[in-house]
Design a protein around this motif. Structure first.
Motif, short mmCIF file in Angstrom:
data_model
loop_
_atom_site.label_atom_id
_atom_site.label_comp_id
_atom_site.label_asym_id
_atom_site.label_seq_id
_atom_site.Cartn_x
_atom_site.Cartn_y
_atom_site.Cartn_z
N ILE A 227 -10.43 -6.22 15.80
CA ILE A 227 -10.78 -5.54 14.55
C ILE A 227 -10.21 -6.30 13.36
O ILE A 227 -10.89 -6.56 12.37
N ALA A 228 -8.95 -6.68 13.47
CA ALA A 228 -8.29 -7.37 12.37
C ALA A 228 -9.03 -8.65 12.00
O ALA A 228 -9.20 -8.97 10.82
N ALA A 229 -9.49 -9.39 13.01
CA ALA A 229 -10.15 -10.66 12.76
C ALA A 229 -11.53 -10.51 12.13
O ALA A 229 -12.11 -11.49 11.66
N GLN A 230 -12.05 -9.28 12.10
CA GLN A 230 -13.36 -9.05 11.49
C GLN A 230 -13.25 -8.58 10.03
O GLN A 230 -14.23 -8.62 9.30
N ILE A 231 -12.08 -8.18 9.61
CA ILE A 231 -11.91 -7.70 8.23
C ILE A 231 -12.24 -8.78 7.20
O ILE A 231 -12.89 -8.50 6.18
N PRO A 232 -11.86 -10.06 7.43
CA PRO A 232 -12.06 -11.05 6.37
C PRO A 232 -13.50 -11.26 5.93
O PRO A 232 -13.75 -11.55 4.76
N TYR A 233 -14.48 -11.13 6.84
CA TYR A 233 -15.83 -11.40 6.36
C TYR A 233 -16.35 -10.31 5.44
O TYR A 233 -17.18 -10.57 4.56
N TYR A 234 -15.85 -9.10 5.58
CA TYR A 234 -16.20 -8.07 4.59
C TYR A 234 -15.60 -8.40 3.23
O TYR A 234 -16.24 -8.24 2.19
N ALA A 235 -14.37 -8.88 3.25
CA ALA A 235 -13.73 -9.28 2.00
C ALA A 235 -14.48 -10.45 1.37
O ALA A 235 -14.70 -10.47 0.15
#
Length: 466
Positions: A227-235
């Motif tokens: 989950i953590a590794a997917q947060i950056p593409y939303y940002a």
């Protein structure tokens, strides 16, 4: 940063401990003990960073005291260096306020690569420091398996066993898993659904002697690191469209709730997210919940979008924990009752809170084909069945004047038959996969039985230890 279980009866851990553990011992899922928060000024300072540097900055609070900043940045640049688009997750505009973010430029042509390519390196780094070895078990409805296999193949400290439901993935998805003949990779085709595969993985984690003997870990989105590794593409998408000075909405095709949970986490960290639109196929547990607090289990029906052929959205437990004010006892009671009664008793107050932010849409196969055709005819864009459902959800839940970014979760060539039927075009696989249909396959057929699956996992681990 420490992590706690949604069910409150497992010891807390640091990031490295959560990465290696996967599922908490009490059956719950790990979440941050406290959520990091970026101020508007801090978000603005991230604008213009290359994707690997942005990812490292956003992940730094989650890996605090487990992985130093310089190492994390090196791992991120290494993970995303092989992606075929320099932006890693580029935006494409389809309409005035409608965009897609293409998440399929990694080695297996699916959004799972963005997390998995980093996870493989994180596992290697942590295990090297501990001089350890892990057996990774995972369940896949289509894309997780191939992404995990590609990220972890030939890694000496990892054995990988992936369970997929026999006959319920596309041929491309299956072959991307079963044609990787690396010694540390084992594929099991289970006679059952994805939910059966997911239940078998959770049961193996619940079998403490087996879990400890084989040192099990997980790559499914039950592992917080995913989950953590997917947060950056939303940002990355939000910052490109003017955040934090402009709100955005996201539209996410999802079955297991992991991808959209990463969007929720970005919002929790201070990103101005106005709405989260969930797209589902005929297996519509999430839209049913959002429209009428009906989180009840139904039989899984195969569809054109097999990665969402899921009846139990495992990651919803993390959101439920937050909606309940982080009351782990109540969360544990609700989740236990869900398994027993096949209906989740979500309090009305929690449901109404979720419905303020989330909007759900479901499409059957005919509507999915029509959406693929409509997009192609109007814009020339080829959207795979999952992405098409996400785009439709984004249109249905759009807020006037607020840009909506739909997640393009897979390359259309992964679903050539569906694309041909909808548009008359059969997209080609990229060169590195051009011979996929002629490669040798290797997998083992197993019944939907815990003892049989544990025997197969044990045999795979012993084979590689020999």
């Amino acid at each position: 940063m420490r992590y706690i279980s949604t069910r409150g009866a497992a010891p807390d851990r640091d990031f490295a401990g959560v990465l290696l553990a996967g599922l908490a011992e009490d059956g719950g899922l790990f979440v941050p003990q406290r959520w990091p928060h970026f101020s508007a000024e801090e978000w603005r300072a991230l604008r213009g960073l290359p994707y690997p540097a942005l990812a490292a900055r956003i992940l730094a609070p989650f890996t605090e005291r487990s992985i130093d900043a310089a190492t994390l940045q090196r791992l991120c640049f290494d993970a995303y260096g092989s992606f075929t688009h320099p932006a890693v997750a580029p935006l494409v505009q389809l309409d005035q306020d409608l965009f897609v973010q293409e998440l399929f430029h990694g080695p297996t042509l699916a959004f799972k690569d963005i997390a998995m390519q980093l996870l493989g390196r994180l596992f290697d780094h942590v295990l090297a420091k501990q001089d350890g070895h892990l057996t990774i078990v995972g369940a896949t409805s289509g894309d997780t398996g191939s992404a995990a296999i590609e990220a972890c193949r030939d890694r000496a400290r990892l054995d990988v066993v992936i369970l997929h439901p026999r006959g319920r993935t596309s041929e491309v998805q299956r072959r991307q898993m079963t044609t990787v003949l690396a010694a540390n990779i084992t594929n099991l085709a289970v006679e059952g659904s994805f939910d059966d595969c997911q239940d078998l993985v959770k049961a193996m984690f619940a079998d403490a002697p087996f879990r400890d003997a084989l040192r099990l870990s997980a790559v499914n989105s039950i592992n917080w690191a995913r989950i953590a590794a997917q947060i950056p593409y939303y940002a990355a998408a939000a910052l490109s469209l003017g955040a934090p000075d402009r709100a955005v909405s996201f539209a996410v095709p999802t079955g297991n709730f992991g991808n959209v949970l990463a969007a929720w986490a970005a919002r929790r960290m201070g990103l101005p997210v106005a709405r989260l639109c969930i797209g589902a196929n005929r297996n519509d547990i999430l839209p049913r919940f959002l429209s009428g607090n009906d989180m009840s289990l139904r039989d899984v029906v195969p569809s054109l979008s097999p990665s969402m052929d899921i009846g139990v959205s495992s990651n919803f437990e993390r959101l439920l924990f937050e909606l309940l004010g982080r009351d782990a006892q109540v969360c544990a009671r609700i989740m236990t009752g869900f398994r027993e009664s096949r209906r989740m008793a979500v309090p009305d107050a929690a449901w109404l809170e979720a419905a303020k932010l989330f909007h759900g849409t479901s499409l059957d196969d005919d509507a999915t084909r029509a959406e693929i055709r409509r997009l192609h005819d109007k814009t020339g864009y080829l959207a795979d069945p999952h992405t098409a459902i996400g785009i439709a959800a984004g249109r249905a839940g759009a807020i006037p004047g607020v840009p909506t970014v739909a997640m393009a979760t897979a390359h259309p060539a992964k679903f050539p038959d569906a694309m041909l039927a909808a548009t008359g075009r059969r997209p080609d696989l990229p060169p590195h996969l051009a011979d996929l249909y002629t490669r040798e396959e290797r997998y083992r057929l197993v019944p939907n039985d815990l003892a049989a699956v544990e025997d197969a996992v044990r045999a795979a681990t012993l084979k590689n230890a020999a």
